[in-house]
Design a protein around this motif. Structure first.
Motif, mmCIF file in Angstrom:
data_model
loop_
_atom_site.group_PDB
_atom_site.id
_atom_site.type_symbol
_atom_site.label_atom_id
_atom_site.label_comp_id
_atom_site.label_asym_id
_atom_site.label_seq_id
_atom_site.Cartn_x
_atom_site.Cartn_y
_atom_site.Cartn_z
ATOM 1 N N PHE A 179 41.204 39.418 38.630
ATOM 2 C CA PHE A 179 41.617 39.047 40.024
ATOM 3 C C PHE A 179 43.156 39.126 39.860
ATOM 4 C CE2 PHE A 179 43.095 35.606 42.800
ATOM 5 C CZ PHE A 179 42.605 36.078 43.852
ATOM 6 N N ARG A 198 37.588 47.443 42.422
ATOM 7 C CA ARG A 198 36.037 47.515 43.245
ATOM 8 C C ARG A 198 36.269 48.702 44.332
ATOM 9 N NH1 ARG A 198 33.467 46.738 47.453
ATOM 10 N NH2 ARG A 198 35.555 45.684 48.486
ATOM 11 N N GLU A 199 37.367 49.014 45.159
ATOM 12 C CA GLU A 199 37.414 49.726 46.241
ATOM 13 C C GLU A 199 37.362 51.120 45.710
ATOM 14 O OE1 GLU A 199 40.337 48.506 48.551
ATOM 15 O OE2 GLU A 199 39.430 46.684 49.464
ATOM 16 N N ASP A 203 32.124 42.397 35.757
ATOM 17 C CA ASP A 203 32.683 41.730 36.697
ATOM 18 C C ASP A 203 34.205 41.803 36.930
ATOM 19 O OD1 ASP A 203 33.272 39.797 38.784
ATOM 20 O OD2 ASP A 203 33.259 38.278 37.509
ATOM 21 N N GLY A 241 41.370 43.090 40.940
ATOM 22 C CA GLY A 241 39.957 43.633 40.459
ATOM 23 C C GLY A 241 39.400 43.935 41.667
ATOM 24 N N GLU A 242 39.893 43.518 42.928
ATOM 25 C CA GLU A 242 39.591 44.088 44.355
ATOM 26 C C GLU A 242 39.701 45.693 44.397
ATOM 27 O OE1 GLU A 242 37.722 44.185 47.942
ATOM 28 O OE2 GLU A 242 37.452 42.631 46.435
ATOM 29 N N GLN A 288 36.145 42.138 39.457
ATOM 30 C CA GLN A 288 36.700 41.409 40.818
ATOM 31 C C GLN A 288 36.996 40.059 40.166
ATOM 32 O OE1 GLN A 288 33.462 42.413 43.987
ATOM 33 N NE2 GLN A 288 35.421 41.806 44.954
#
Length: 311
Positions: free
Chosen positions: A278, A285-286, A272, A281-282, A274
């Motif tokens: 944080f 993910r991208e 996890d 993390g976004e 993201q």
């Protein structure tokens, strides 16, 4: 940014921690990727000291390499077993705080090396795994590192991990010519201490740019007198726009993957990113990064750094 699926030589990872009796290691967390089919069976398994690469790493206090066999997977049948297992113990003044298991494929170029002190008080290659790096491996078996010489020698002298990028052109990487010939790009060195002053071994992980062991590597630590963690060395491969914000980041104990390592004094693994990492993390993910691993580095009783890997 890209959302293309990325592949690493590390295809799955687990963290094992002592159970309440302290006599066995039980599964704390796992990220399996294409090996997800084994996850249920793994949760019902436990390692005794000396059994499989995980149990041997616990017993010896240094990383252990080996092929996947029934001693490591409790007889679980694997259609495509990992080419190599790397078990990395986290030992705090004689106490096992956990063992990290990396499951690696060999469909790219990469290496894991264990360097130990020989009778001449130099670091010599004691154990190794080379994926399509036969020539580099032959050269490495002839190389010896005095204290402070080369990456292993500096890790030994500093009793502290380090990440080195662009190793093919670095004047500080003794085997730069061999790294250039083989397309190697990144190295991370981690010390394993017998006592607060005496080295047991140095683990070196080597990656190529095209299909590395892992995509992002960082070392987090606290400055003397400071309470927050910051990055002291890192390599982001092609994701260089992650670097500025990451290097400015400061973490309190319990925040982010490195902060969780410091809170627990134990290895941490998450799927996890993201949530745990944080707000960056976004971006992970991208870029297609799916998991993060934090490995504590102990010198005696002191936790001196956390090495984080993202893939």
């Amino acid at each position: 940014m890209t959302t293309d699926t990325l592949t690493n030589l590390i295809t799955a990872a687990e963290v094992w921690r002592p159970d309440s009796s302290g006599e066995r290691l039980e599964l704390c967390s796992g990220c399996y990727g294409s090996l997800e089919s084994i996850s249920d069976a793994r949760r019902g398994y436990a390692y005794s000291r000396g059994v499989g690469v995980v149990g041997r790493a616990w017993e010896t206090g240094v990383p252990v390499f080996g092929p996947a066999d029934q001693g490591d997977f409790d007889g679980v049948y694997l259609d495509s077993p990992p080419a190599q297992l790397i078990a990395i113990p986290s030992i705090k003044s004689g106490e096992c705080r956990g063992v990290t298991l990396l499951m690696c494929n060999d469909d790219g170029q990469g290496a894991a090396e264990l360097w130990r002190i020989n009778e001449r008080h130099e670091l010599a290659l004691a154990e190794h795994w080379y994926a399509h790096l036969e020539r580099f491996g032959r050269i490495s078996q002839l190389v010896k590192f005095p204290r402070r010489a080369g990456m292993p020698g500096k890790v030994w002298a500093d009793r502290f991990p380090r990440v080195m990028g662009s190793i093919a052109t670095s004047p500080h990487f003794v085997r730069a010519a061999g790294a250039k010939a083989e397309g190697l790009s990144t190295a991370v060195g981690i010390p394993f201490m017998k006592t607060a002053m005496d080295l047991e071994a140095v683990l070196v992980l080597l990656s190529a740019a095209g299909k590395p062991l892992t995509r992002v590597v960082e070392v987090w630590a606290k400055e003397p007198g400071e309470s927050e963690l910051k990055i002291v060395s890192a390599d982001y491969g092609p994701f260089i726009d992650l670097a500025p914000a990451s290097r400015r980041r400061r973490l309190k104990t319990g925040d982010g993957l490195a902060g969780l390592v410091y809170r627990d004094n134990a290895p941490r693994l998450t799927c996890d990113l993201q949530g745990v990492e944080f707000p960056r993390g976004e971006s992970f993910r991208e870029y297609g990064l799916e998991w993060g691993l934090g490995i504590p580095v102990f010198v005696g009783e002191q936790l001196v750094a956390a090495v984080t890997l993202f893939g």
